[in-house]
Design a protein around this motif. Structure first.
Motif, PDB file in Angstrom:
ATOM      1  N   ALA A  95      18.282  45.437  44.878  1.00  0.00           N
ATOM      2  CA  ALA A  95      18.788  45.805  43.548  1.00  0.00           C
ATOM      3  C   ALA A  95      18.338  44.791  42.509  1.00  0.00           C
ATOM      4  O   ALA A  95      18.120  43.606  42.810  1.00  0.00           O
ATOM      5  CB  ALA A  95      20.311  45.900  43.558  1.00  0.00           C
ATOM      6  N   GLU A  96      18.184  45.245  41.282  1.00  0.00           N
ATOM      7  CA  GLU A  96      17.871  44.388  40.145  1.00  0.00           C
ATOM      8  C   GLU A  96      19.100  44.269  39.253  1.00  0.00           C
ATOM      9  O   GLU A  96      20.011  45.105  39.307  1.00  0.00           O
ATOM     10  CB  GLU A  96      16.727  44.990  39.325  1.00  0.00           C
ATOM     11  CG  GLU A  96      15.435  45.160  40.098  1.00  0.00           C
ATOM     12  CD  GLU A  96      14.371  45.880  39.290  1.00  0.00           C
ATOM     13  OE1 GLU A  96      13.205  45.429  39.316  1.00  0.00           O
ATOM     14  OE2 GLU A  96      14.701  46.892  38.643  1.00  0.00           O
ATOM     15  N   THR A 140      21.163  47.723  39.744  1.00  0.00           N
ATOM     16  CA  THR A 140      20.584  49.053  39.884  1.00  0.00           C
ATOM     17  C   THR A 140      19.349  48.995  40.765  1.00  0.00           C
ATOM     18  O   THR A 140      18.728  47.930  40.911  1.00  0.00           O
ATOM     19  CB  THR A 140      20.212  49.624  38.498  1.00  0.00           C
ATOM     20  OG1 THR A 140      19.766  50.967  38.634  1.00  0.00           O
ATOM     21  CG2 THR A 140      19.117  48.804  37.846  1.00  0.00           C
ATOM     22  N   ARG A 141      18.999  50.125  41.344  1.00  0.00           N
ATOM     23  CA  ARG A 141      17.801  50.160  42.192  1.00  0.00           C
ATOM     24  C   ARG A 141      16.568  49.920  41.324  1.00  0.00           C
ATOM     25  O   ARG A 141      16.555  50.231  40.130  1.00  0.00           O
ATOM     26  CB  ARG A 141      17.687  51.505  42.893  1.00  0.00           C
ATOM     27  CG  ARG A 141      17.575  52.692  41.954  1.00  0.00           C
ATOM     28  CD  ARG A 141      17.453  53.998  42.724  1.00  0.00           C
ATOM     29  NE  ARG A 141      17.388  55.124  41.814  1.00  0.00           N
ATOM     30  CZ  ARG A 141      16.290  55.505  41.171  1.00  0.00           C
ATOM     31  NH1 ARG A 141      15.159  54.826  41.335  1.00  0.00           N
ATOM     32  NH2 ARG A 141      16.316  56.554  40.367  1.00  0.00           N
ATOM     33  N   ARG A 142      15.524  49.410  41.927  1.00  0.00           N
ATOM     34  CA  ARG A 142      14.318  49.087  41.183  1.00  0.00           C
ATOM     35  C   ARG A 142      13.679  50.351  40.612  1.00  0.00           C
ATOM     36  O   ARG A 142      13.569  51.368  41.291  1.00  0.00           O
ATOM     37  CB  ARG A 142      13.329  48.351  42.074  1.00  0.00           C
ATOM     38  CG  ARG A 142      13.882  46.987  42.510  1.00  0.00           C
ATOM     39  CD  ARG A 142      12.891  46.170  43.305  1.00  0.00           C
ATOM     40  NE  ARG A 142      13.479  44.882  43.667  1.00  0.00           N
ATOM     41  CZ  ARG A 142      12.844  43.949  44.365  1.00  0.00           C
ATOM     42  NH1 ARG A 142      11.603  44.168  44.775  1.00  0.00           N
ATOM     43  NH2 ARG A 142      13.448  42.811  44.647  1.00  0.00           N
ATOM     44  N   GLY A 143      13.256  50.254  39.369  1.00  0.00           N
ATOM     45  CA  GLY A 143      12.645  51.391  38.703  1.00  0.00           C
ATOM     46  C   GLY A 143      13.644  52.369  38.119  1.00  0.00           C
ATOM     47  O   GLY A 143      13.248  53.409  37.587  1.00  0.00           O
ATOM     48  N   GLY A 144      14.920  52.062  38.172  1.00  0.00           N
ATOM     49  CA  GLY A 144      15.924  53.014  37.705  1.00  0.00           C
ATOM     50  C   GLY A 144      16.561  52.657  36.379  1.00  0.00           C
ATOM     51  O   GLY A 144      17.639  53.165  36.052  1.00  0.00           O
ATOM     52  N   ALA A 145      15.922  51.793  35.584  1.00  0.00           N
ATOM     53  CA  ALA A 145      16.542  51.321  34.343  1.00  0.00           C
ATOM     54  C   ALA A 145      16.767  52.456  33.347  1.00  0.00           C
ATOM     55  O   ALA A 145      17.849  52.584  32.757  1.00  0.00           O
ATOM     56  CB  ALA A 145      15.687  50.227  33.708  1.00  0.00           C
ATOM     57  N   ARG A 146      15.756  53.296  33.136  1.00  0.00           N
ATOM     58  CA  ARG A 146      15.902  54.359  32.135  1.00  0.00           C
ATOM     59  C   ARG A 146      16.986  55.359  32.545  1.00  0.00           C
ATOM     60  O   ARG A 146      17.816  55.759  31.730  1.00  0.00           O
ATOM     61  CB  ARG A 146      14.583  55.087  31.916  1.00  0.00           C
ATOM     62  CG  ARG A 146      14.636  56.084  30.764  1.00  0.00           C
ATOM     63  CD  ARG A 146      13.298  56.711  30.486  1.00  0.00           C
ATOM     64  NE  ARG A 146      12.303  55.739  30.090  1.00  0.00           N
ATOM     65  CZ  ARG A 146      12.167  55.278  28.845  1.00  0.00           C
ATOM     66  NH1 ARG A 146      12.981  55.699  27.889  1.00  0.00           N
ATOM     67  NH2 ARG A 146      11.225  54.405  28.569  1.00  0.00           N
ATOM     68  N   SER A 147      16.971  55.724  33.813  1.00  0.00           N
ATOM     69  CA  SER A 147      17.985  56.656  34.300  1.00  0.00           C
ATOM     70  C   SER A 147      19.389  56.072  34.148  1.00  0.00           C
ATOM     71  O   SER A 147      20.321  56.756  33.733  1.00  0.00           O
ATOM     72  CB  SER A 147      17.720  57.004  35.765  1.00  0.00           C
ATOM     73  OG  SER A 147      18.761  57.798  36.288  1.00  0.00           O
ATOM     74  N   PRO A 165      19.032  57.762  21.071  1.00  0.00           N
ATOM     75  CA  PRO A 165      20.301  57.285  21.666  1.00  0.00           C
ATOM     76  C   PRO A 165      20.119  56.166  22.677  1.00  0.00           C
ATOM     77  O   PRO A 165      21.002  55.343  22.861  1.00  0.00           O
ATOM     78  CB  PRO A 165      20.887  58.538  22.320  1.00  0.00           C
ATOM     79  CG  PRO A 165      19.727  59.461  22.505  1.00  0.00           C
ATOM     80  CD  PRO A 165      18.797  59.177  21.376  1.00  0.00           C
ATOM     81  N   VAL A 166      18.942  56.139  23.348  1.00  0.00           N
ATOM     82  CA  VAL A 166      18.662  55.107  24.351  1.00  0.00           C
ATOM     83  C   VAL A 166      17.277  54.536  24.082  1.00  0.00           C
ATOM     84  O   VAL A 166      16.317  55.284  23.876  1.00  0.00           O
ATOM     85  CB  VAL A 166      18.704  55.692  25.782  1.00  0.00           C
ATOM     86  CG1 VAL A 166      18.231  54.658  26.792  1.00  0.00           C
ATOM     87  CG2 VAL A 166      20.107  56.172  26.125  1.00  0.00           C
ATOM     88  N   VAL A 167      17.173  53.203  24.054  1.00  0.00           N
ATOM     89  CA  VAL A 167      15.888  52.536  23.835  1.00  0.00           C
ATOM     90  C   VAL A 167      15.735  51.445  24.887  1.00  0.00           C
ATOM     91  O   VAL A 167      16.622  50.597  25.047  1.00  0.00           O
ATOM     92  CB  VAL A 167      15.791  51.911  22.431  1.00  0.00           C
ATOM     93  CG1 VAL A 167      14.438  51.232  22.256  1.00  0.00           C
ATOM     94  CG2 VAL A 167      15.983  52.970  21.354  1.00  0.00           C
ATOM     95  N   LEU A 168      14.608  51.469  25.590  1.00  0.00           N
ATOM     96  CA  LEU A 168      14.305  50.417  26.565  1.00  0.00           C
ATOM     97  C   LEU A 168      13.363  49.403  25.941  1.00  0.00           C
ATOM     98  O   LEU A 168      12.635  49.714  24.985  1.00  0.00           O
ATOM     99  CB  LEU A 168      13.660  51.016  27.818  1.00  0.00           C
ATOM    100  CG  LEU A 168      14.627  51.470  28.922  1.00  0.00           C
ATOM    101  CD1 LEU A 168      15.510  52.601  28.450  1.00  0.00           C
ATOM    102  CD2 LEU A 168      13.867  51.863  30.183  1.00  0.00           C
ATOM    103  N   ALA A 169      13.379  48.211  26.503  1.00  0.00           N
ATOM    104  CA  ALA A 169      12.500  47.155  25.987  1.00  0.00           C
ATOM    105  C   ALA A 169      11.049  47.617  25.994  1.00  0.00           C
ATOM    106  O   ALA A 169      10.284  47.340  25.060  1.00  0.00           O
ATOM    107  CB  ALA A 169      12.667  45.887  26.817  1.00  0.00           C
ATOM    108  N   GLY A 170      10.656  48.337  27.036  1.00  0.00           N
ATOM    109  CA  GLY A 170       9.280  48.805  27.118  1.00  0.00           C
ATOM    110  C   GLY A 170       8.905  49.787  26.037  1.00  0.00           C
ATOM    111  O   GLY A 170       7.732  49.897  25.657  1.00  0.00           O
TER     112      GLY A 170
END
Length: 529
Positions: A300-301, A348-355, A410-415
């Motif tokens: 997990a991250e 959270t599991r890796r790669g699951g930040a946006r979800s 509504p949602v913004v990621l750093a990327g």
């Protein structure tokens, strides 16, 4: 001793504090009253005003610093779509603008419904002026009102002290005392314990006077330093006077009801320390996360999300609602306040930040804090717990940058804003301006001269991966209309938009244009030709 607080109260030598006027007082000014104002939304009696401005600039939201009452004839809103009117009002509220007055007759015969609904939703005071409005005279009258408030005879220091003391004596509680201090000082207020951790904050809508500047006063009891009172505004002599009196009132309240000075949760303590720049080793962060209920988990991250709330809503008021949404969407999580953000920390599991960020936003939209939440920002996940401090800083940076460039997703990621961040930090402003001009000037000039939407079309086409069907749907136009616009862009740019030789340059130029203007290209009016 029996627990009674013993204090020696000495007369304060500072100048008495001015009371910032409310919108109701502004409306009572002769020049404003002559314009026959009518309140359409908001609470003029409880909303304080730091300054009065007049402007016809559509992008005014990005130029404000909080506490302003804005006067306009609506010239900058002429021809704007309903979406743009909503965006305009939201941007004002995001910047901390407390009121908007629209003079009727020059641009609008009545106030657009979009302004009324959005102002009501955001708690912005909205006024219609039905007679000729001498804006210059209004600003002068407001200046006179502020100057009068600085007159020692206007509000004696004793009156300020008696108001605060009455709240303590009648048992109104620490929250009521801090609300009164915020109103008297015209800025948000909080009390921190001796370690600097926030234990209580004001709830009265009052934007910071100057973001980042504070006025402080030590709160002292019979055992010595009990904490510090912090006023989120520049340290004028008048505000220092309020702080001195308020610190005594807070000390009395804490002594009367020691339970009010509850210690922060382990999660709040950790976030407060990291926000304040306290150096912690990875092992210390891991230990404190575990103590707070978030132990390490294999594979997990650590994900940090910043929930930005309306500036009129103290973040402390929505912590419980955010925690409930976080637990429902992410499982076990930690929630704390980090300056103006409600911080959510989860594994959270890796790669699951946006979800994960989208699930949190969906849960928030269904919860009690739905009306107050503006944005959920997610930092890049970190594998090592020691990176939690950097992730907190990045989440705040994402929020600030999203506001700067007019992003309203509504949602913004750093990327999502990585290129924006790179250009903002690494490219000098003059170099960036020259690059944007060299790539987009023909398009900008054409839109300005002919009222077209080629820049918006270009942005939408790149956003939707050059898929024409998706671009046309996003713009609300027919495929034939899109083809005509793309042909015009080809003529102006000297090559097709899809040409790999210019594709990256156009994308970077659009990002630079956003940084320069603070405007989302997709906020333009929808045309069907």
């Amino acid at each position: 001793m029996d627990g009674t607080v013993c204090l020696t109260i000495r007369p304060c030598t500072h100048d008495p504090a001015p009371v910032l006027p409310t919108v109701a007082e502004v409306l009572a000014l002769p020049s404003v009253a002559a314009a026959a104002p009518r309140v359409l939304a908001g609470d003029p009696e409880r909303t304080v005003v730091r300054w009065v401005h007049s402007s016809e600039v559509y992008e005014m939201g990005g130029l404000l610093s909080g506490g302003e009452f804005l006067l306009t004839t609506g010239l900058g809103l002429h021809g704007r779509s309903p979406r743009q009117l909503v965006d305009y009002t939201d941007r004002l509220a995001d910047a901390g603008c407390v009121g908007l007055a629209l003079e009727l007759g020059r641009t609008f015969l009545e106030v657009p419904d979009e302004l009324v609904r959005t102002a009501a939703r955001r708690g912005l005071v909205l006024i219609e002026l039905t007679a000729v409005a001498p804006f210059a005279r209004m600003v002068e009258n407001f200046h006179d009102l502020v100057v009068a408030a600085r007159d020692p005879g206007h509000r004696p220091a004793e009156a300020v002290w008696q108001e605060l003391l009455a709240l303590v004596v009648t048992g109104q509680g620490l929250s009521a005392v801090l609300d009164a201090v915020a109103r008297l000082a015209g800025c948000p207020v909080h009390v921190a314990d001796p370690a600097g951790r926030v234990v209580a904050a004001s709830r009265v809508p009052a934007p910071p006077d100057v973001p980042g500047e504070c006025t402080g006063a030590d709160v002292r009891g019979p055992q010595g330093l009990a904490g510090r009172l912090v006023l989120h505004g520049r340290p004028t002599r008048a505000r220092v006077g309020v702080a001195d009196r308020a610190a005594v009132a807070v000390a009395l309240e804490l002594g009367r009801a020691p339970a009010a000075a509850v210690r922060p949760s382990p999660a709040q303590s950790l976030v407060s320390d990291l926000v304040a720049g306290v150096r912690l080793s990875p092992a210390q962060v891991r230990t404190r996360l575990t103590e707070a209920g978030l132990p390490p988990a294999a594979g997990a991250e650590v994900l940090v999300l910043g929930v930005l709330v309306d500036r009129r809503t103290p973040p402390e008021d929505v912590v419980a609602a955010v925690h409930a949404a976080g637990d429902a969407a992410l499982g076990r999580c930690l929630v704390a306040v980090g300056r103006r953000l409600v911080v959510v920390v989860a594994r959270t599991r890796r790669g699951g930040a946006r979800s994960a960020a989208q699930r949190l936003r969906a849960a928030l939209d269904e919860g009690r804090a739905a009306d107050a939440v503006l944005l959920v920002a997610a930092a890049d996940p970190v594998v090592d717990d020691g990176g939690l401090g950097e992730a907190l800083a990045q989440a705040r940076s994402v929020v600030e940058l999203a506001h700067r460039v007019g992003v309203r997703r509504p949602v913004v990621l750093a990327g999502d804003l990585a290129v924006h961040q790179l250009l903002a930090e690494a490219v000098p402003a003059d170099r960036l301006a020259a690059f944007v001009d060299s790539r987009l000037r023909p398009v900008l000039d054409h839109d300005s001269a002919h009222g077209t939407e080629l820049l918006r079309t270009l942005d939408a086409h790149l956003t939707h991966g050059l898929v024409k069907a998706r671009t046309a749907a996003a713009l609300g136009i027919r495929r034939q209309s899109l083809h005509a616009r793309l042909d015009r862009l080809t003529t102006l740019l000297g090559a097709p938009v899809e040409d790999p030789a210019q594709l990256v340059g156009l994308a970077v130029a659009l990002v630079g244009w956003q940084l320069r203007t603070g405007t989302d290209a997709q906020a333009g009016p929808v045309r069907t030709r």
